[in-house]
Motif scaffolding. Sequence first.
Motif, mmCIF file in Angstrom:
data_model
loop_
_atom_site.group_PDB
_atom_site.id
_atom_site.type_symbol
_atom_site.label_atom_id
_atom_site.label_comp_id
_atom_site.label_asym_id
_atom_site.label_seq_id
_atom_site.Cartn_x
_atom_site.Cartn_y
_atom_site.Cartn_z
ATOM 1 N N ALA A 1 0.901 -1.022 0.138
ATOM 2 C CA ALA A 1 0.034 0.035 -0.097
ATOM 3 C C ALA A 1 0.907 1.166 -0.009
ATOM 4 N N ASN A 2 0.442 2.203 -0.902
ATOM 5 C CA ASN A 2 1.443 3.578 -1.051
ATOM 6 C C ASN A 2 0.577 4.621 0.277
ATOM 7 N N TYR A 3 1.000 4.275 1.538
ATOM 8 C CA TYR A 3 0.623 5.117 2.522
ATOM 9 C C TYR A 3 0.567 6.779 2.223
ATOM 10 N N ASP A 4 1.912 7.108 1.760
ATOM 11 C CA ASP A 4 1.987 8.547 1.435
ATOM 12 C C ASP A 4 0.772 9.462 0.862
ATOM 13 N N LEU A 5 0.788 8.329 -0.346
ATOM 14 C CA LEU A 5 -0.278 8.701 -1.306
ATOM 15 C C LEU A 5 -1.659 8.936 -0.641
ATOM 16 N N MET A 6 -2.028 7.700 0.054
ATOM 17 C CA MET A 6 -3.419 7.722 0.707
ATOM 18 C C MET A 6 -3.487 9.064 1.684
ATOM 19 N N GLN A 7 -2.377 9.188 2.545
ATOM 20 C CA GLN A 7 -2.501 10.449 3.474
ATOM 21 C C GLN A 7 -2.572 11.554 2.506
ATOM 22 N N GLY A 8 -2.028 11.668 1.408
ATOM 23 C CA GLY A 8 -2.208 12.811 0.621
ATOM 24 C C GLY A 8 -3.621 13.058 -0.051
ATOM 25 N N LEU A 9 -4.399 11.989 -0.176
ATOM 26 C CA LEU A 9 -5.465 12.090 -0.612
ATOM 27 C C LEU A 9 -6.311 12.214 0.771
ATOM 28 N N VAL A 10 -6.394 11.783 1.802
ATOM 29 C CA VAL A 10 -7.073 12.353 2.942
ATOM 30 C C VAL A 10 -6.826 13.754 3.147
ATOM 31 N N ASP A 11 -5.743 14.073 3.210
ATOM 32 C CA ASP A 11 -5.484 15.348 3.477
ATOM 33 C C ASP A 11 -6.248 16.635 2.535
ATOM 34 N N PHE A 12 -6.294 15.902 1.302
ATOM 35 C CA PHE A 12 -6.892 16.585 0.012
ATOM 36 C C PHE A 12 -8.368 16.709 0.528
ATOM 37 N N LEU A 13 -8.976 15.621 1.129
ATOM 38 C CA LEU A 13 -10.317 15.613 1.367
ATOM 39 C C LEU A 13 -10.873 16.612 2.612
ATOM 40 N N VAL A 14 -9.900 16.715 3.339
ATOM 41 C CA VAL A 14 -10.127 17.479 4.655
ATOM 42 C C VAL A 14 -9.345 18.996 4.613
ATOM 43 N N ALA A 15 -8.893 19.179 3.451
ATOM 44 C CA ALA A 15 -8.011 20.382 3.683
ATOM 45 C C ALA A 15 -8.789 21.767 3.875
ATOM 46 N N GLU A 16 -9.967 21.755 3.331
ATOM 47 C CA GLU A 16 -10.833 22.926 3.348
ATOM 48 C C GLU A 16 -11.821 22.767 4.525
ATOM 49 N N CYS A 17 -11.855 21.833 5.313
ATOM 50 C CA CYS A 17 -13.019 21.522 6.311
ATOM 51 C C CYS A 17 -13.361 22.689 6.953
ATOM 52 N N CYS A 18 -14.533 23.053 6.989
ATOM 53 C CA CYS A 18 -15.297 24.168 7.521
ATOM 54 C C CYS A 18 -14.906 25.453 7.211
ATOM 55 N N ALA A 19 -14.118 25.673 5.776
ATOM 56 C CA ALA A 19 -13.733 26.678 5.496
ATOM 57 C C ALA A 19 -14.816 27.755 5.092
ATOM 58 N N ASP A 20 -15.948 27.495 4.754
ATOM 59 C CA ASP A 20 -17.218 28.331 4.485
ATOM 60 C C ASP A 20 -17.857 28.607 6.160
ATOM 61 N N GLU A 21 -17.654 27.928 7.061
ATOM 62 C CA GLU A 21 -18.250 28.167 8.142
ATOM 63 C C GLU A 21 -17.827 29.538 8.826
ATOM 64 N N LYS A 22 -18.920 30.489 9.031
ATOM 65 C CA LYS A 22 -18.484 31.689 9.651
ATOM 66 C C LYS A 22 -17.975 31.809 10.789
ATOM 67 N N CYS A 23 -16.924 32.432 11.025
ATOM 68 C CA CYS A 23 -16.279 32.511 12.286
ATOM 69 C C CYS A 23 -17.027 33.040 13.516
ATOM 70 N N GLY A 24 -17.123 32.526 14.533
ATOM 71 C CA GLY A 24 -17.887 33.216 15.616
ATOM 72 C C GLY A 24 -19.323 33.055 15.686
ATOM 73 N N GLU A 25 -19.946 32.268 14.522
ATOM 74 C CA GLU A 25 -21.082 32.468 14.367
ATOM 75 C C GLU A 25 -21.669 31.173 15.465
ATOM 76 N N ALA A 26 -22.781 31.807 16.183
ATOM 77 C CA ALA A 26 -23.501 31.293 16.997
ATOM 78 C C ALA A 26 -24.368 29.958 16.666
ATOM 79 N N LYS A 27 -24.141 29.007 17.306
ATOM 80 C CA LYS A 27 -24.887 27.860 16.735
ATOM 81 C C LYS A 27 -26.552 27.859 17.261
ATOM 82 N N SER A 28 -27.418 27.666 16.389
ATOM 83 C CA SER A 28 -28.720 27.957 16.750
ATOM 84 C C SER A 28 -29.192 26.945 17.890
ATOM 85 N N ALA A 29 -29.979 27.356 18.608
ATOM 86 C CA ALA A 29 -30.515 26.426 19.934
ATOM 87 C C ALA A 29 -31.799 25.728 19.216
ATOM 88 N N ALA A 30 -31.760 24.587 19.850
ATOM 89 C CA ALA A 30 -32.877 23.615 19.424
ATOM 90 C C ALA A 30 -34.202 24.058 20.162
#
Length: 104
Positions: A75-104
Amino acid sequence: MKIEDAAARLEALGNPTRLKIYRTLVRAGQAGMAVGRLQDKLKVAPSTLSHHIKSLVSVGLVSQVRESTTLVCHANYDLMQGLVDFLVAECCADEKCGEAKSAA
């Protein structure tokens, strides 16, 4: 990583047999696993196994090394790590900073 490369690798892993092969090779560690052992372990016909390994090799997820008369897959572990990193690289990038979570 280019999106086309990521898509090709994810497509290769999208097949249940190829995913089983890759996960088995990951479990085998750095030593890899001989093709014959992989075949015995997964109960896959030789021609089918060869076809699926070729697909994984073509996208770089698996490499093969000949050790005397034995073909060993790794298995090519470095390539798989690169793929996982690619998938999560922009995690939550569009989430507004400090935005309060809506109460249920």
